[in-house]
Design a protein around this motif. Structure first.
Motif, mmCIF file in Angstrom:
data_model
loop_
_atom_site.group_PDB
_atom_site.id
_atom_site.type_symbol
_atom_site.label_atom_id
_atom_site.label_comp_id
_atom_site.label_asym_id
_atom_site.label_seq_id
_atom_site.Cartn_x
_atom_site.Cartn_y
_atom_site.Cartn_z
ATOM 1 N N GLN A 228 -10.556 7.436 -4.212
ATOM 2 C CA GLN A 228 -9.486 7.362 -3.211
ATOM 3 C C GLN A 228 -9.198 5.913 -2.826
ATOM 4 N N LEU A 229 -10.260 5.117 -2.634
ATOM 5 C CA LEU A 229 -10.067 3.700 -2.324
ATOM 6 C C LEU A 229 -9.432 2.961 -3.503
ATOM 7 N N LYS A 230 -9.766 3.363 -4.705
ATOM 8 C CA LYS A 230 -9.189 2.714 -5.889
ATOM 9 C C LYS A 230 -7.679 2.897 -5.912
ATOM 10 N N THR A 231 -7.226 4.104 -5.596
ATOM 11 C CA THR A 231 -5.790 4.360 -5.589
ATOM 12 C C THR A 231 -5.099 3.522 -4.522
ATOM 13 N N ARG A 232 -5.702 3.439 -3.330
ATOM 14 C CA ARG A 232 -5.101 2.641 -2.249
ATOM 15 C C ARG A 232 -5.031 1.155 -2.618
ATOM 16 N N ILE A 233 -6.095 0.663 -3.219
ATOM 17 C CA ILE A 233 -6.133 -0.755 -3.582
ATOM 18 C C ILE A 233 -5.044 -1.079 -4.612
#
Length: 859
Positions: A228-233
């Motif tokens: 999820q953090l990867k997508t946001r980044i």
């Protein structure tokens, strides 16, 4: 100079040209530049004219040339100048040129696209190399950190070491340096502090493939945990236009990938160099012919644009055009038409027909590079009416002379003349330069005016005996000081005296002149005189009045040339005579009194003839005011004569009454003449109509009745219509009375105001001299007061300051001020006496003029 006395005689010509010869004929006329064409298709839309498709083709060619030129200049390829302007191309040759330009444009576009693509790939590889190199310290194995690299171990915190053992992901890329602070804040917010960001700056700037601009960028690695953090980044990176690159997890893979990237960079650099070399060769070959192509297309477009002004005859086998041209250049146009027909191979010749018209032709004053600057001064005020006297001919002498009266200083004049001479000597080199400032172009256009102003100012500087506020004693002073008038402590012949400085007042009573006056100009003794300002004030004021009266009388006299040329003989008697008599009766008499005063009341008469001594010299201004007010004058002192000569009051009364008589003549003469002329013309018209009716009655009694459809009736109707048209175009008498009243009042008042306006010659001359003296005394003389080697240093410093102020203030600013005042004296005080300036300029179809205008717009 004879061509400048009056504008060229113009003729309205009608041209009949075969369509196949029209292009070649206009090409020849454009090279000569002698005809101004009229638009015969004013009612037709610009997009519906005959040659609009050819004009569009030329526009497209110009677009391609502009694109090629921009690419040439982008690569800093030199475009050689054209030694000889090419002629307009043959319409058949333009097809080959169009194909060549299209191929060249395609090649340049293809090379540009390839270069951009290669540079984009090269930039990506460079950024990837920096990512792999800069992030080596971010991806060390835990064993390397613990056992071999204590520095890197200290850099990586314990929390990160623990995370590396787990499933910790990362994203690596490159971002613009100025976006880094906002990028960090956004990552912190979207991850709530759960992203660990490491970054390293790239020292050298990277070039953008599209724009060529250089940017400083930064390599970053963002560590995170969870998809999820990867997508946001990645979304944040996309929003900040960051470039993401793949980066292996292990060091071995990263080293292998780095070696592959370096190999690809070397290969790509070689391809880029070959592409740039090929592009450079193409642009260099194109640059050699770029100017020739541009000139040829510009000429061709001008020809077709002018052909759109022509009209097609009913049979559509001939083009008809109308143009204004000088009568002396009719053979030149006929030769151009013949050359155009022979060049096209047409068997039917083109010809020219002169049209009689009542329309006012354009004004064409033939000039050269010397007279063009003076003509521009006049044209800025207003274009002369057709065949009106051209003031530029007289301005060649009067303009620099009036300027010199205000700018009389030999030193400043040498600087101005030297600058003008440099512009003239280097005019070819300066004219070939491009990108000159607008102010410098103004100076260059008036280079001959500047030279003449400097030469004339040098002469008036000699008359004023003024060189940088100092005088020279070449011929020996004629003044001798009376020793009895000096203080007792003043000594002569090298005797001891005090350090006190004495100012001598030069007056005929206390001093005397030995022998003849100074040979040329003012005696240098006036420079050290206490009453120098009083003397120069009186001298220059009287000199301004003399110049004013002479200049205005000359302007009124020039109006006679217009009256005679336009056959307005009544205006000679009813306008010129009262105007010049009014000036002579009042202001010329004041000038005569000045010369009488200078002649009778000389300083040499002191002690010999007290009545004609300097003490009894009357005031000419007081005489003039008393004469205008019908007031008796008084003697200056007891024992002096009231008037300068016997019978002066009678002469003044005669002059006043003569001036008063001139005013009603100017006011009533011309309107009364117009009224009488109109009454006589109406009587003649009525008599003609009555005679015509009697003849019709007699014919009707003896022969058949006259119907309203016969030729006689139609002629009577035509004459009647013409008479009514003339009546409608006649100016009403009320307007004539008003205009004449305004003209008379304006002239009478202007005789006073214009004469007073010439006093600016006196005011600016005194101001210039005093400012020069103040600058010398307060700046340069400070360096002269110090003795020894320190004085040499001070002289060097203060001379530099004095020189800068002299150039900036006395030469440039004072020169500009005197120039503007001289311009006003010519526009208002001189030209208003005879110049209407209600014409319009002759603008011929000329390739040279069109190319110069295009060059100015491009510059």
């Amino acid at each position: 100079m004879g061509a400048m006395f009056r504008s060229q005689e113009m003729a309205l010509a009608q041209l009949f040209i075969q369509p196949e010869a029209a292009y070649f004929a206009l090409s020849e006329m454009g090279e000569v530049g002698c005809a101004q064409f009229r638009d015969l298709n004013k009612d037709i839309n610009a997009f519906q004219r005959k040659f609009v498709s050819e004009v569009r083709r030329c526009d497209e060619l110009e677009r391609k040339l502009r694109f090629i030129e921009s690419e040439v200049r982008k690569d800093n390829v030199r475009i050689p100048d054209v030694n000889e302007l090419p002629k307009a191309p043959n319409p058949r040759e333009i097809i080959d040129l169009e194909a060549h330009l299209e191929k060249t444009e395609g090649d340049i576009k293809e090379l540009t696209e390839n270069s951009v693509n290669l540079k984009s790939n090269y930039l990506e590889l460079i950024e990837l190399r920096h990512v792999l190199e800069k992030t080596q310290s971010f991806f060390l194995d835990q064993d390397e950190v613990n056992g071999h690299d204590p520095v890197h171990k200290a850099l990586i915190p314990d929390e990160l070491n623990v995370s590396i053992r787990g499933h910790l992901g990362f994203v690596a890329g490159v971002i613009n340096r100025e976006r880094v602070p906002g990028f960090e804040r956004m990552l912190w917010r979207v991850s709530r502090g759960n992203v660990f960001l490491r970054r390293a700056e790239i020292e050298k700037p990277l070039e953008d493939p599209q724009s060529g601009n250089e940017y400083y960028k930064t390599v970053f690695v963002a560590f995170f945990q969870g998809e999820q953090l990867k997508t946001r980044i990645k979304k944040v990176c996309a929003g900040f236009h960051a470039s993401l690159y793949p980066c292996p997890n292990t060091q071995k893979e990263r080293v292998e990938m780095l070696q592959g990237v370096k190999t690809r960079l070397e290969d790509l650099q070689m391809v880029l160099n070959q592409t740039e070399d090929h592009r450079q060769r193409v642009l260099v070959s194109v640059a050699k012919e770029l100017q020739n192509w541009s000139i040829m297309v510009c000429k061709m477009k001008a020809i077709y644009h002018t052909l759109n002004l022509f009209n097609m005859d009913v049979t559509k086998k001939c083009l008809i055009g109308e143009c204004w041209l000088a009568s002396s250049e009719i053979p030149v146009v006929q030769k151009a038409l013949a050359d155009g027909s022979s060049a096209s191979g047409s068997s039917i010749p083109s010809f020219l027909n002169i049209i009689n018209t009542n329309e006012m032709p354009p004004t064409y004053n033939r000039t050269n590079k010397f007279t063009r600057g003076f003509q521009n001064l006049i044209d800025v005020y207003g274009i002369a009416s057709y065949r009106e006297c051209n003031p530029a001919l007289y301005t060649i002498i009067t303009f620099p002379f009036l300027f010199a009266v205000m700018f009389g200083d030999c030193g400043h004049a040498i600087i101005m003349a030297a600058f003008g001479l440099w512009l003239i000597v280097s005019e070819k080199k300066i004219a070939a330069q491009k990108g000159k400032s607008e102010i410098f172009n103004i100076f260059f256009g008036g280079r001959y005016i500047i030279l003449l102003m400097g030469i004339f100012s040098f002469y008036t500087g000699l008359v004023y005996n003024d060189i940088f506020s100092k005088s020279v004693n070449i011929f020996g002073s004629a003044w001798r000081v009376n020793q009895s008038t000096l203080p007792s402590d003043f000594a002569f012949h090298g005797e001891a005296h005090t350090d006190t400085t004495y100012e001598v007042q030069l007056t005929p009573k206390d001093n005397y002149r030995a022998g003849s006056p100074y040979f040329l100009g003012l005696d240098p003794a006036w420079q050290v005189s206490k009453n120098k300002i009083i003397f120069l004030n009186s001298f220059k004021m009287k000199l301004s009045i003399i110049i004013a009266v002479v200049h205005m009388i000359f302007g009124v006299t020039v109006s006679t040339f217009n009256f005679v040329h336009f056959k307005k003989y009544s205006s000679l008697l009813l306008e010129f005579v009262p105007q010049v008599l009014l000036l002579c009766f009042l202001f010329l008499w004041m000038v005569i009194m000045i010369f009488i005063k200078w002649t009778l009341y000389a300083g040499t008469n002191d002690g010999i003839d007290s009545k004609h001594g300097s003490a009894c010299a009357p005031s000419v201004l007081i005489y003039f005011i008393n004469m205008m007010l019908f007031k008796e004058s008084e003697a200056p002192f007891t024992g002096c004569d009231v008037y300068m000569f016997e019978g002066q009051p009678i002469v003044e009364k005669i002059l006043i009454f003569g001036a008063l008589i001139c005013m009603p003549v100017m006011l009533l003469g011309k309107p009364f003449l117009i009224m009488c002329t109109r009454k006589n013309s109406k009587k003649l018209e009525v008599n003609a109509k009555s005679n015509g009716r009697n003849g019709d009655v007699n014919q009707g009694l003896e022969m058949n009745e006259v119907t309203g459809n016969g030729p006689e009736a139609s002629q009577v109707v035509q004459h009647a219509d013409a008479y009514h048209e003339e009546e409608e175009h006649e100016e009403p008498m009320s307007e004539i009375w008003v205009h004449q009243g305004i003209h008379t009042i304006e002239y009478v008042l202007s005789t006073i105001s214009h004469t007073a306006s010439y006093l600016r010659l006196w005011a600016l001359s005194l101001a210039h001299a005093q400012l020069s003296e103040v600058l010398w005394g307060m700046v340069f003389q400070m360096g002269l007061k110090t003795e020894g080697w320190i004085g040499c240093v001070f002289i060097f410093i203060f001379f530099a300051v004095w020189a800068v102020f002299t150039l900036a203030i006395l030469v440039l600013m004072e020169g500009l001020s005197a120039f503007l005042h001289t311009l006003r004296l010519h526009w208002v005080e001189f030209m208003s006496k005879f110049y209407a300036g209600q014409g319009y300029a002759f603008e011929p179809f000329s390739f040279k003029k069109i190319l110069d205008e295009n060059e100015e717009e491009a510059g």
